[in-house]
Each structure stands twice: as C-alpha cells, then as structure tokens.
Scaffold this active site. Sequence first.
Site, PDB file in Angstrom:
ATOM      1  N   ILE A  25      -3.355  11.031  32.947  1.00 48.55           N
ATOM      2  CA  ILE A  25      -4.076  11.627  34.083  1.00 48.55           C
ATOM      3  C   ILE A  25      -5.046  12.584  33.396  1.00 48.55           C
ATOM      4  O   ILE A  25      -4.652  13.653  32.927  1.00 48.55           O
ATOM      5  CB  ILE A  25      -3.135  12.364  35.054  1.00 48.55           C
ATOM      6  CG1 ILE A  25      -2.163  11.372  35.708  1.00 48.55           C
ATOM      7  CG2 ILE A  25      -3.956  13.110  36.119  1.00 48.55           C
ATOM      8  CD1 ILE A  25      -1.100  12.003  36.584  1.00 48.55           C
ATOM      9  N   PRO A  26      -6.316  12.189  33.265  1.00 47.87           N
ATOM     10  CA  PRO A  26      -7.253  12.866  32.366  1.00 47.87           C
ATOM     11  C   PRO A  26      -7.807  14.195  32.890  1.00 47.87           C
ATOM     12  O   PRO A  26      -8.991  14.327  33.175  1.00 47.87           O
ATOM     13  CB  PRO A  26      -8.360  11.821  32.194  1.00 47.87           C
ATOM     14  CG  PRO A  26      -8.369  11.090  33.496  1.00 47.87           C
ATOM     15  CD  PRO A  26      -6.924  11.030  33.925  1.00 47.87           C
ATOM     16  N   CYS A  27      -6.936  15.196  32.971  1.00 50.66           N
ATOM     17  CA  CYS A  27      -7.352  16.503  33.470  1.00 50.66           C
ATOM     18  C   CYS A  27      -8.387  17.167  32.564  1.00 50.66           C
ATOM     19  O   CYS A  27      -9.111  18.058  32.996  1.00 50.66           O
ATOM     20  CB  CYS A  27      -6.140  17.398  33.689  1.00 50.66           C
ATOM     21  SG  CYS A  27      -5.050  17.533  32.273  1.00 50.66           S
ATOM     22  N   HIS A  28      -8.480  16.715  31.306  1.00 57.09           N
ATOM     23  CA  HIS A  28      -9.476  17.277  30.394  1.00 57.09           C
ATOM     24  C   HIS A  28     -10.897  16.919  30.827  1.00 57.09           C
ATOM     25  O   HIS A  28     -11.849  17.547  30.379  1.00 57.09           O
ATOM     26  CB  HIS A  28      -9.217  16.806  28.951  1.00 57.09           C
ATOM     27  CG  HIS A  28      -9.377  15.334  28.752  1.00 57.09           C
ATOM     28  ND1 HIS A  28      -8.410  14.432  29.173  1.00 57.09           N
ATOM     29  CD2 HIS A  28     -10.379  14.606  28.212  1.00 57.09           C
ATOM     30  CE1 HIS A  28      -8.818  13.199  28.879  1.00 57.09           C
ATOM     31  NE2 HIS A  28     -10.005  13.278  28.298  1.00 57.09           N
ATOM     32  N   ARG A  29     -11.058  15.943  31.717  1.00 62.54           N
ATOM     33  CA  ARG A  29     -12.385  15.518  32.169  1.00 62.54           C
ATOM     34  C   ARG A  29     -12.883  16.316  33.370  1.00 62.54           C
ATOM     35  O   ARG A  29     -13.953  16.039  33.897  1.00 62.54           O
ATOM     36  CB  ARG A  29     -12.356  14.024  32.522  1.00 62.54           C
ATOM     37  CG  ARG A  29     -12.079  13.154  31.307  1.00 62.54           C
ATOM     38  CD  ARG A  29     -12.035  11.677  31.658  1.00 62.54           C
ATOM     39  NE  ARG A  29     -11.664  10.916  30.467  1.00 62.54           N
ATOM     40  CZ  ARG A  29     -11.012   9.761  30.495  1.00 62.54           C
ATOM     41  NH1 ARG A  29     -10.667   9.222  31.648  1.00 62.54           N
ATOM     42  NH2 ARG A  29     -10.708   9.145  29.369  1.00 62.54           N
TER      43      ARG A  29
END
Length: 189
Positions: free
Chosen positions: A142-146
């Site tokens: 779940i790409p929260c860094h994006r």
Amino acid sequence: MAMTHAVGHIIFETQLGFMGLAWSSAGLTRLCLPQSSREAVERRLLRLDDIAGPDSETPPQWVADLIAAIRAYAQGETVDFSDVPVDLAGVDDFRLAIYDAARKLAFGETVTYGELASRAGHTGLARETGAALGANPVPLVIPCHRILAAGGKIGGFSAPGGSATKEKMLGLEGVRVGPPPAAQASFGF
C-alpha cells in the site's frame, strides 16, 4: 476489533537494508521497511504483530515472489505490487477506502493527501488520510510513500528513517521532491 494473527514471517536483505514481512492464510499482514540490521527488523515485527519464534522455514510461493519483487524494487526496477494479497482484517472502512485508493497509484505516481482523500470518497479529510496512512501495516504494497503534502512537499512518514526513507523510495521511482537544483532554479532574466 478482530485482528488476524500472522502464521509466518521472514526477514530478508535488500539493496536498501533488511526488511521483514508477516502473513496470514489470507495475505500479507505486515511489511517492515528497511533497517540496518536483521535484529532491528525482528524487534519491530515482534512489537507490531502477534509473531513468535524464528523466521518461517518455507514461505508460500506468493511470499517468495513478493520478496523477489521487493528486491527488484530496491535495485530501482519498476515493480507493481497491486496484486499482492493483503489481510486487513480489523481495519475500519475509512482506512480500507484510503488504502484501496492508494493501491491504485502506479509506480512513480504521486498525489497529495487531499487528492487521495477525494479519490477515496472522503473529500476534505486530508489530515485523517495522513493519520490512516501513518497506521498502514504494509507500506510499499500500500504505497503510502507516494502521498505528498500540499504544495508537493514530502510530508511525514512513519517508517524508520522518516521522510528521508520516503524521499529515497520516491527517488527509486524517478520522483524528485522539493525545489529544483539551484543551477536550474533561475536563469536570472
């Protein structure tokens, strides 16, 4: 709140450092982003999940495939994690909506917290979206860094290394955050 207990976990090394993950029969339950030592990841996994004992001996094939994909990502390869099964048992509907919207972001695609909230059907809840992402149990998948702060600023990041880790991950995806280099900022005309 019913939480699914992990049935296995593993710690592995990447170009970025040691990472760990845990899984249940339904999917990935936890992913720990890079740290400098196997022991640090082990402590983090044990603290965050109901995990006991050493690394699992033989992970399921999808876990082995995920580890290979994470290693490829750490080397700068374009990787799509959207098909990785995740077990989010016990997560509330708001966070599920935010996580689902985040999973739709492609490699190298960024949005603000406010935009992600809107995409998830929760317009105006940027701060709550940030809090939900701060509790994300499976970052990278779940790409929260994006997700960036307003104005394209890096924003916070709850993983080890904080916003520096977030910036490094975005850099792997070809995303540069912050002002342009001084030499390109102005020609002085």
